[in-house]
Design a protein around this motif. Structure first.
Motif, PDB file in Angstrom:
ATOM      1  N   MET A   1       7.162  14.140 -23.152  1.00  0.00           N
ATOM      2  CA  MET A   1       5.813  13.711 -22.331  1.00  0.00           C
ATOM      3  C   MET A   1       6.390  12.972 -21.145  1.00  0.00           C
ATOM      4  SD  MET A   1       2.336  12.135 -23.425  1.00  0.00           S
ATOM      5  CE  MET A   1       2.432  10.550 -23.308  1.00  0.00           C
ATOM      6  N   GLY A   2       5.821  13.003 -19.993  1.00  0.00           N
ATOM      7  CA  GLY A   2       6.243  12.333 -18.901  1.00  0.00           C
ATOM      8  C   GLY A   2       6.075  10.944 -18.818  1.00  0.00           C
ATOM      9  N   SER A   3       6.338  10.294 -17.582  1.00  0.00           N
ATOM     10  CA  SER A   3       6.220   9.030 -17.412  1.00  0.00           C
ATOM     11  C   SER A   3       4.723   8.746 -17.236  1.00  0.00           C
ATOM     12  CB  SER A   3       7.034   8.258 -16.283  1.00  0.00           C
ATOM     13  OG  SER A   3       6.562   8.854 -15.167  1.00  0.00           O
ATOM     14  N   PHE A   4       4.323   7.449 -17.776  1.00  0.00           N
ATOM     15  CA  PHE A   4       2.736   7.082 -17.636  1.00  0.00           C
ATOM     16  C   PHE A   4       2.418   6.849 -16.185  1.00  0.00           C
ATOM     17  CE2 PHE A   4       0.084   3.145 -17.575  1.00  0.00           C
ATOM     18  CZ  PHE A   4      -1.076   4.042 -17.739  1.00  0.00           C
ATOM     19  N   GLU A   5       1.517   7.278 -15.496  1.00  0.00           N
ATOM     20  CA  GLU A   5       0.833   7.258 -14.363  1.00  0.00           C
ATOM     21  C   GLU A   5      -0.569   6.594 -14.470  1.00  0.00           C
ATOM     22  OE1 GLU A   5       1.924   6.735 -11.076  1.00  0.00           O
ATOM     23  OE2 GLU A   5       3.959   6.982 -11.894  1.00  0.00           O
ATOM     24  N   PRO A   6      -0.788   5.436 -14.268  1.00  0.00           N
ATOM     25  CA  PRO A   6      -2.049   4.805 -14.554  1.00  0.00           C
ATOM     26  C   PRO A   6      -3.045   5.368 -13.568  1.00  0.00           C
ATOM     27  CG  PRO A   6      -0.900   3.257 -13.411  1.00  0.00           C
ATOM     28  CD  PRO A   6       0.273   4.383 -13.643  1.00  0.00           C
ATOM     29  N   THR A   7      -4.440   5.502 -13.790  1.00  0.00           N
ATOM     30  CA  THR A   7      -5.576   5.726 -13.234  1.00  0.00           C
ATOM     31  C   THR A   7      -6.272   4.418 -12.776  1.00  0.00           C
ATOM     32  OG1 THR A   7      -5.691   8.113 -14.106  1.00  0.00           O
ATOM     33  CG2 THR A   7      -7.560   7.066 -13.057  1.00  0.00           C
ATOM     34  N   ILE A   8      -6.472   3.997 -11.436  1.00  0.00           N
ATOM     35  CA  ILE A   8      -7.256   2.797 -11.353  1.00  0.00           C
ATOM     36  C   ILE A   8      -8.360   3.026 -10.500  1.00  0.00           C
ATOM     37  CG2 ILE A   8      -7.098   0.514 -10.077  1.00  0.00           C
ATOM     38  CD1 ILE A   8      -4.156   0.887 -10.651  1.00  0.00           C
ATOM     39  N   VAL A   9      -9.661   2.838 -10.987  1.00  0.00           N
ATOM     40  CA  VAL A   9     -11.059   2.835 -10.149  1.00  0.00           C
ATOM     41  C   VAL A   9     -11.233   1.475  -9.432  1.00  0.00           C
ATOM     42  CG1 VAL A   9     -13.404   2.985 -10.353  1.00  0.00           C
ATOM     43  CG2 VAL A   9     -11.906   4.211 -11.624  1.00  0.00           C
ATOM     44  N   ALA A  10     -11.525   1.658  -8.069  1.00  0.00           N
ATOM     45  CA  ALA A  10     -11.730   0.392  -7.203  1.00  0.00           C
ATOM     46  C   ALA A  10     -13.046   0.484  -6.602  1.00  0.00           C
ATOM     47  CB  ALA A  10     -10.446   0.499  -6.127  1.00  0.00           C
ATOM     48  N   PHE A  11     -13.725  -0.510  -6.956  1.00  0.00           N
ATOM     49  CA  PHE A  11     -15.124  -0.725  -6.156  1.00  0.00           C
ATOM     50  C   PHE A  11     -14.902  -1.639  -5.149  1.00  0.00           C
ATOM     51  CE2 PHE A  11     -15.983  -0.017 -10.739  1.00  0.00           C
ATOM     52  CZ  PHE A  11     -16.855   1.145 -10.605  1.00  0.00           C
ATOM     53  N   VAL A  12     -15.090  -0.964  -3.828  1.00  0.00           N
ATOM     54  CA  VAL A  12     -14.475  -1.810  -2.476  1.00  0.00           C
ATOM     55  C   VAL A  12     -15.967  -2.279  -1.880  1.00  0.00           C
ATOM     56  CG1 VAL A  12     -12.343  -1.372  -2.824  1.00  0.00           C
ATOM     57  CG2 VAL A  12     -13.772   0.074  -1.596  1.00  0.00           C
ATOM     58  N   CYS A  13     -15.974  -3.229  -0.967  1.00  0.00           N
ATOM     59  CA  CYS A  13     -17.046  -3.648   0.085  1.00  0.00           C
ATOM     60  C   CYS A  13     -16.844  -2.658   0.930  1.00  0.00           C
ATOM     61  CB  CYS A  13     -16.472  -5.180   0.341  1.00  0.00           C
ATOM     62  SG  CYS A  13     -17.649  -5.424   1.665  1.00  0.00           S
ATOM     63  N   ASN A  14     -17.908  -2.190   1.397  1.00  0.00           N
ATOM     64  CA  ASN A  14     -17.974  -1.254   2.775  1.00  0.00           C
ATOM     65  C   ASN A  14     -17.458  -1.973   4.034  1.00  0.00           C
ATOM     66  OD1 ASN A  14     -18.984   1.023   4.109  1.00  0.00           O
ATOM     67  ND2 ASN A  14     -20.293  -0.534   5.191  1.00  0.00           N
ATOM     68  N   TRP A  15     -17.635  -3.370   4.093  1.00  0.00           N
ATOM     69  CA  TRP A  15     -17.447  -3.994   5.337  1.00  0.00           C
ATOM     70  C   TRP A  15     -16.092  -4.561   5.423  1.00  0.00           C
ATOM     71  CZ3 TRP A  15     -21.190  -2.750   8.330  1.00  0.00           C
ATOM     72  CH2 TRP A  15     -22.651  -2.497   7.742  1.00  0.00           C
ATOM     73  N   CYS A  16     -15.205  -4.818   4.320  1.00  0.00           N
ATOM     74  CA  CYS A  16     -14.178  -5.503   4.097  1.00  0.00           C
ATOM     75  C   CYS A  16     -13.064  -4.796   3.898  1.00  0.00           C
ATOM     76  CB  CYS A  16     -14.152  -6.820   3.665  1.00  0.00           C
ATOM     77  SG  CYS A  16     -15.003  -7.995   4.901  1.00  0.00           S
ATOM     78  N   THR A  17     -13.052  -4.675   2.563  1.00  0.00           N
ATOM     79  CA  THR A  17     -11.705  -3.871   1.765  1.00  0.00           C
ATOM     80  C   THR A  17     -11.648  -2.376   1.890  1.00  0.00           C
ATOM     81  OG1 THR A  17     -12.080  -5.826  -0.056  1.00  0.00           O
ATOM     82  CG2 THR A  17     -10.707  -3.705  -0.472  1.00  0.00           C
ATOM     83  N   TYR A  18     -12.580  -1.710   2.114  1.00  0.00           N
ATOM     84  CA  TYR A  18     -12.694  -0.302   2.633  1.00  0.00           C
ATOM     85  C   TYR A  18     -12.206  -0.128   3.935  1.00  0.00           C
ATOM     86  CZ  TYR A  18     -14.046   4.406   3.087  1.00  0.00           C
ATOM     87  OH  TYR A  18     -14.017   6.057   3.180  1.00  0.00           O
ATOM     88  N   THR A  19     -12.548  -1.069   4.777  1.00  0.00           N
ATOM     89  CA  THR A  19     -11.954  -1.019   6.126  1.00  0.00           C
ATOM     90  C   THR A  19     -10.626  -1.170   6.111  1.00  0.00           C
ATOM     91  OG1 THR A  19     -14.166  -1.753   6.998  1.00  0.00           O
ATOM     92  CG2 THR A  19     -12.299  -1.751   8.537  1.00  0.00           C
TER      93      THR A  19
END
Length: 140
Positions: free
Chosen positions: A1-19
């Motif tokens: 089995m290959g190396s572990f690659e994590p899946t990360i879900v990000a909930f981001v603010c439209n006005w700041c972090t998404y930008t």
């Protein structure tokens, strides 16, 4: 089995972090492809059940990121998010989910470099933690 690659879900603010994420991308800053962005109008709209659902569906970590406290376009949304995340981490711990799998950050619109650094650090931290509890219990 290959190396572990994590899946990360990000909930981001439209006005700041998404930008900031957009700025990091257009500036060609190095970022791992492990992040799935979900644009929210405000971090105050992130219901804890969204985070729990993402973790139970196999996400290895969840990032919640928005405007700096005091800069929220909806006045106090980021304060509401901070209270919710604090309570959520306590609840997750009671159910055996490592609280380090949920991260809350404040990243402004002009901080593309901060976004890229945060994502890189989170991916490295989650790699060290290993697969999430839901992924570990799944029959492969």
């Amino acid at each position: 089995m290959g190396s572990f690659e994590p899946t990360i879900v990000a909930f981001v603010c439209n006005w700041c972090t998404y930008t900031a994420a957009d700025l990091a991308g257009t500036s060609r800053m190095v970022q791992p492809p492990n992040l799935k962005l979900i644009r929210m109008m405000c971090t105050g709209m992130v219901d804890p059940k969204y985070v729990i659902k993402a973790l139970l569906a196999g996400a290895d970590a969840v990032l919640i990121s928005g405007c700096h406290p005091g800069d929220c376009h909806y006045i106090n949304g980021n304060y509401k998010a901070r209270r919710r995340v604090k309570l959520l981490k306590e609840l997750l711990t009671q159910f055996g989910i490592d609280e380090r799998r949920v991260k809350l950050t404040w990243i402004g619109a002009s901080e593309g470099n901060e976004f890229a650094e945060t994502v890189n650090d989170l991916v490295a931290e989650v790699r060290a933690l290993g697969p999430g509890e839901a992924r570990q219990s799944a029959i492969l």
